[in-house]
Enzyme design. Sequence first.
Site, PDB file in Angstrom:
ATOM      1  N   HIS A  16      21.431  28.216  10.008  1.00 53.22           N
ATOM      2  CA  HIS A  16      21.892  27.987  11.383  1.00 53.22           C
ATOM      3  C   HIS A  16      20.981  28.712  12.359  1.00 53.22           C
ATOM      4  O   HIS A  16      20.608  29.850  12.100  1.00 53.22           O
ATOM      5  CB  HIS A  16      23.322  28.519  11.535  1.00 53.22           C
TER       6      HIS A  16
ATOM      7  N   CYS B 209      -2.246   3.975   3.408  1.00 52.24           N
ATOM      8  CA  CYS B 209      -1.508   5.106   3.962  1.00 52.24           C
ATOM      9  C   CYS B 209      -2.413   6.068   4.734  1.00 52.24           C
ATOM     10  O   CYS B 209      -2.176   6.351   5.902  1.00 52.24           O
ATOM     11  CB  CYS B 209      -0.785   5.823   2.827  1.00 52.24           C
TER      12      CYS B 209
ATOM     13  N   GLY C 153      10.706  -6.111  14.589  1.00 52.87           N
ATOM     14  CA  GLY C 153      11.374  -4.838  14.900  1.00 52.87           C
ATOM     15  C   GLY C 153      11.653  -4.017  13.658  1.00 52.87           C
ATOM     16  O   GLY C 153      12.688  -3.360  13.557  1.00 52.87           O
ATOM     17  N   GLY C 154      10.713  -4.056  12.699  1.00 52.01           N
ATOM     18  CA  GLY C 154      10.819  -3.198  11.517  1.00 52.01           C
ATOM     19  C   GLY C 154      10.127  -1.869  11.778  1.00 52.01           C
ATOM     20  O   GLY C 154       9.781  -1.561  12.924  1.00 52.01           O
TER      21      GLY C 154
ATOM     22  N   GLY D  37     -12.099  -0.207  -3.767  1.00 56.62           N
ATOM     23  CA  GLY D  37     -13.038  -1.089  -3.081  1.00 56.62           C
ATOM     24  C   GLY D  37     -13.374  -0.653  -1.673  1.00 56.62           C
ATOM     25  O   GLY D  37     -14.457  -0.934  -1.168  1.00 56.62           O
TER      26      GLY D  37
HETATM   27  C1  LIG Z   1       0.865   1.075  10.086  1.00 53.93           C
HETATM   28  C2  LIG Z   1       1.508   1.561   8.825  1.00 53.93           C
HETATM   29  C3  LIG Z   1       2.248   2.716   8.848  1.00 53.93           C
HETATM   30  C4  LIG Z   1       2.836   3.187   7.684  1.00 53.93           C
HETATM   31  N1  LIG Z   1       3.554   4.340   7.736  1.00 53.93           N
HETATM   32  C5  LIG Z   1       4.144   4.797   6.612  1.00 53.93           C
HETATM   33  C6  LIG Z   1       4.858   6.017   6.615  1.00 53.93           C
HETATM   34  O1  LIG Z   1       4.956   6.684   7.637  1.00 53.93           O
HETATM   35  N2  LIG Z   1       5.439   6.428   5.472  1.00 53.93           N
HETATM   36  C7  LIG Z   1       5.346   5.706   4.312  1.00 53.93           C
HETATM   37  O2  LIG Z   1       5.911   6.116   3.294  1.00 53.93           O
HETATM   38  N3  LIG Z   1       4.657   4.559   4.267  1.00 53.93           N
HETATM   39  C8  LIG Z   1       4.044   4.094   5.383  1.00 53.93           C
HETATM   40  N4  LIG Z   1       3.311   2.947   5.319  1.00 53.93           N
HETATM   41  C9  LIG Z   1       3.237   2.225   4.027  1.00 53.93           C
HETATM   42  C10 LIG Z   1       2.205   2.886   3.101  1.00 53.93           C
HETATM   43  O3  LIG Z   1       0.954   2.863   3.733  1.00 53.93           O
HETATM   44  C11 LIG Z   1       2.151   2.122   1.781  1.00 53.93           C
HETATM   45  O4  LIG Z   1       3.439   2.045   1.222  1.00 53.93           O
HETATM   46  C12 LIG Z   1       1.251   2.842   0.793  1.00 53.93           C
HETATM   47  O5  LIG Z   1      -0.059   2.936   1.295  1.00 53.93           O
HETATM   48  C13 LIG Z   1       1.236   2.084  -0.534  1.00 53.93           C
HETATM   49  O6  LIG Z   1       0.384   2.716  -1.423  1.00 53.93           O
HETATM   50  P1  LIG Z   1      -0.341   1.882  -2.582  1.00 53.93           P
HETATM   51  O7  LIG Z   1      -1.109   2.877  -3.370  1.00 53.93           O
HETATM   52  O8  LIG Z   1       0.641   1.042  -3.278  1.00 53.93           O
HETATM   53  O9  LIG Z   1      -1.309   0.871  -1.837  1.00 53.93           O
HETATM   54  P2  LIG Z   1      -2.434   1.043  -0.689  1.00 53.93           P
HETATM   55  O10 LIG Z   1      -2.271   2.305   0.065  1.00 53.93           O
HETATM   56  O11 LIG Z   1      -2.412  -0.241   0.035  1.00 53.93           O
HETATM   57  O12 LIG Z   1      -3.742   1.188  -1.546  1.00 53.93           O
HETATM   58  C14 LIG Z   1      -4.270   0.154  -2.296  1.00 53.93           C
HETATM   59  C15 LIG Z   1      -5.754   0.387  -2.425  1.00 53.93           C
HETATM   60  O13 LIG Z   1      -6.271  -0.504  -3.394  1.00 53.93           O
HETATM   61  C16 LIG Z   1      -7.536  -0.964  -2.981  1.00 53.93           C
HETATM   62  N5  LIG Z   1      -7.774  -2.228  -3.684  1.00 53.93           N
HETATM   63  C17 LIG Z   1      -7.076  -3.365  -3.585  1.00 53.93           C
HETATM   64  N6  LIG Z   1      -7.563  -4.288  -4.434  1.00 53.93           N
HETATM   65  C18 LIG Z   1      -8.587  -3.696  -5.082  1.00 53.93           C
HETATM   66  C19 LIG Z   1      -9.489  -4.121  -6.080  1.00 53.93           C
HETATM   67  N7  LIG Z   1      -9.429  -5.331  -6.607  1.00 53.93           N
HETATM   68  N8  LIG Z   1     -10.428  -3.244  -6.504  1.00 53.93           N
HETATM   69  C20 LIG Z   1     -10.509  -1.982  -5.989  1.00 53.93           C
HETATM   70  N9  LIG Z   1      -9.695  -1.542  -5.040  1.00 53.93           N
HETATM   71  C21 LIG Z   1      -8.733  -2.385  -4.595  1.00 53.93           C
HETATM   72  C22 LIG Z   1      -7.415  -1.095  -1.477  1.00 53.93           C
HETATM   73  O14 LIG Z   1      -8.677  -1.044  -0.857  1.00 53.93           O
HETATM   74  C23 LIG Z   1      -6.536   0.094  -1.136  1.00 53.93           C
HETATM   75  O15 LIG Z   1      -7.299   1.224  -0.807  1.00 53.93           O
HETATM   76  C24 LIG Z   1       2.689   2.455   6.463  1.00 53.93           C
HETATM   77  C25 LIG Z   1       1.917   1.287   6.442  1.00 53.93           C
HETATM   78  C26 LIG Z   1       1.338   0.843   7.606  1.00 53.93           C
HETATM   79  C27 LIG Z   1       0.504  -0.411   7.548  1.00 53.93           C
END
Ligand SMILES: Cc1cc2nc3c(=O)[nH]c(=O)nc-3n(C[C@H](O)[C@H](O)[C@H](O)COP(=O)(O)OP(=O)(O)OC[C@H]3O[C@@H](n4cnc5c(N)ncnc54)[C@H](O)[C@@H]3O)c2cc1C
Length: 455
Positions: free
Chosen positions: A439, A41, A176-177, A34
């Site tokens: 090392h 990510c 603090g996460g 979407g």
């Molecule tokens: C600030 C921040 C920093 C982070 N840093 C890290 C990190 O360093 N390392 C790490 O491992 N993780 C990190 N994360 C977590 C990581 O971003 C998520 O764990 C990861 O993106 C999850 O992937 P996903 O595919 O499950 O979901 P998402 O990446 O959330 O992707 C879901 C996608 O589905 C789409 N979507 C939702 N509903 C619909 C629908 N009905 N129709 C079509 N599309 C839809 C959304 O638009 C989105 O693009 C961070 C998160 C944040 C917020």
Amino acid sequence: MSDYDVIVLGGGPGGYIAAERLGHAKKNVLLIEGDSLGGTCLNVGCIPTKALLNAAKTYEHALHGAQLGVNAGDVTVDWTQMQKWKDQTVATLVGGVGAAEKKAGVTVVKGYGTFDGPGKVTVDGTTYTGEHVILATGSVPVMPPIPGAQDNPRVIDSTGMLSVEQIPSRLTVIGGGVIGLEFASLFAMLGSEVTVIEMLPEIAPFMDADVAAQLRKALAGVTFNLNCKVTAIDGGTVKFTTADGAENSVDSDEVLMAVGRRPAVQGWGAENSGLEVSGKGVVVDDRMRTNLPNVWAVGDVTGRSLLAHAAYRMGEIAVANILDAEAHRKGEVMRWNTIPWAVYTNPEAAGIGHTEASAKAAGINAKAVTVPGYLSGRFVAENGVKAPGAAKLVYDADTLQVLGLTVLGSYASEMIWGASVVLETELNVIDLRQVVFPHPTVSELIREAAWAVKA
Ligand SMILES: Cc1cc2nc3c(=O)[nH]c(=O)nc-3n(C[C@H](O)[C@H](O)[C@H](O)COP(=O)(O)OP(=O)(O)OC[C@H]3O[C@@H](n4cnc5c(N)ncnc54)[C@H](O)[C@@H]3O)c2cc1C
């Protein structure tokens, strides 16, 4: 006959990797996104934060280079250029995902889809059918019902914080996460006065508490208020109750709400499709199957682990089990206890598996050893002998099996995959001692920890 072999709903790490792998396996795949490919990510999570954190670390290095004999003159921060760097990085990687899907022969449809039950997803009035459906809709930030938080322009989530127009002079971070800590570290390095308010007695509750305490002390320029509960926000003033019940407050230019994220289980049909959803997210087993036939869920939406690399692995597990009904017998199941984590603060921290406390709570006769960063020659050469650093190894005292590892210090995020191998293959401390570490490397701390065990 279905239009597609597999329909993937959501193009974040969980969804796009699954679509790509299936495409390469010659499956006819539809990926529905979407917003922007790459999900949280790539667009507003892992990648933009790391682009900014690395820029801030570069600034820090330049500021403090004199002790290493490097004089950089007038070192300044150009926030606009940092934003450009971040945006270019994101655009490059999002483009890369699009290209990878194309190469794998995946059809990508832009639009928000609705899951209408097994085999059916509708986007903008068009219903697509698929033999399998993978749900990968990710997660959204939690906005707790704190009086004054809603509709307050000073209160922003991590997405808003990534592109603030200027570096705030005073930033308050609620939570603090991992996300709260990374932003706290980022803006403290860039000169903001940063205050973190955390309800729990220690930051980073997934970490061994004593290493978390070391990380907290190492985050120079950040004031931590632990055991404190935010009660109200008035403009930029955050009011909170302290551990001893007193009222306190802090004034800020920006308030980052970083109390966590929750699975995105609303608005796309989960409610009406018979899909089992618990308080944690879409319920899945260790093959990523939901309660509905041929319907799989991966990534943050499951609530099992809210990390991109966990989402990748969940996507791969779903794919393996779609392609081969016997895959689970060949080890293609999620091993939830072998997912590493990393915090890209300055200094970094990373870990995997049990903490000492969680192992003991699980009834294991667990023991732990901690070694300081200065036992690594490279660590000292690059950071000095007094810099904060440690490796803590948790092991089963009966079998010597390695149960968990936490590393604090430079490159922690790059070295933790080695510990993943140790846990995946269930090595014990004696096996680990037999591994040759290059090392001088900071990873030698892991070897030192193995030798610190009395065995
Ligand atoms: C600030 C921040 C920093 C982070 N840093 C890290 C990190 O360093 N390392 C790490 O491992 N993780 C990190 N994360 C977590 C990581 O971003 C998520 O764990 C990861 O993106 C999850 O992937 P996903 O595919 O499950 O979901 P998402 O990446 O959330 O992707 C879901 C996608 O589905 C789409 N979507 C939702 N509903 C619909 C629908 N009905 N129709 C079509 N599309 C839809 C959304 O638009 C989105 O693009 C961070 C998160 C944040 C917020």
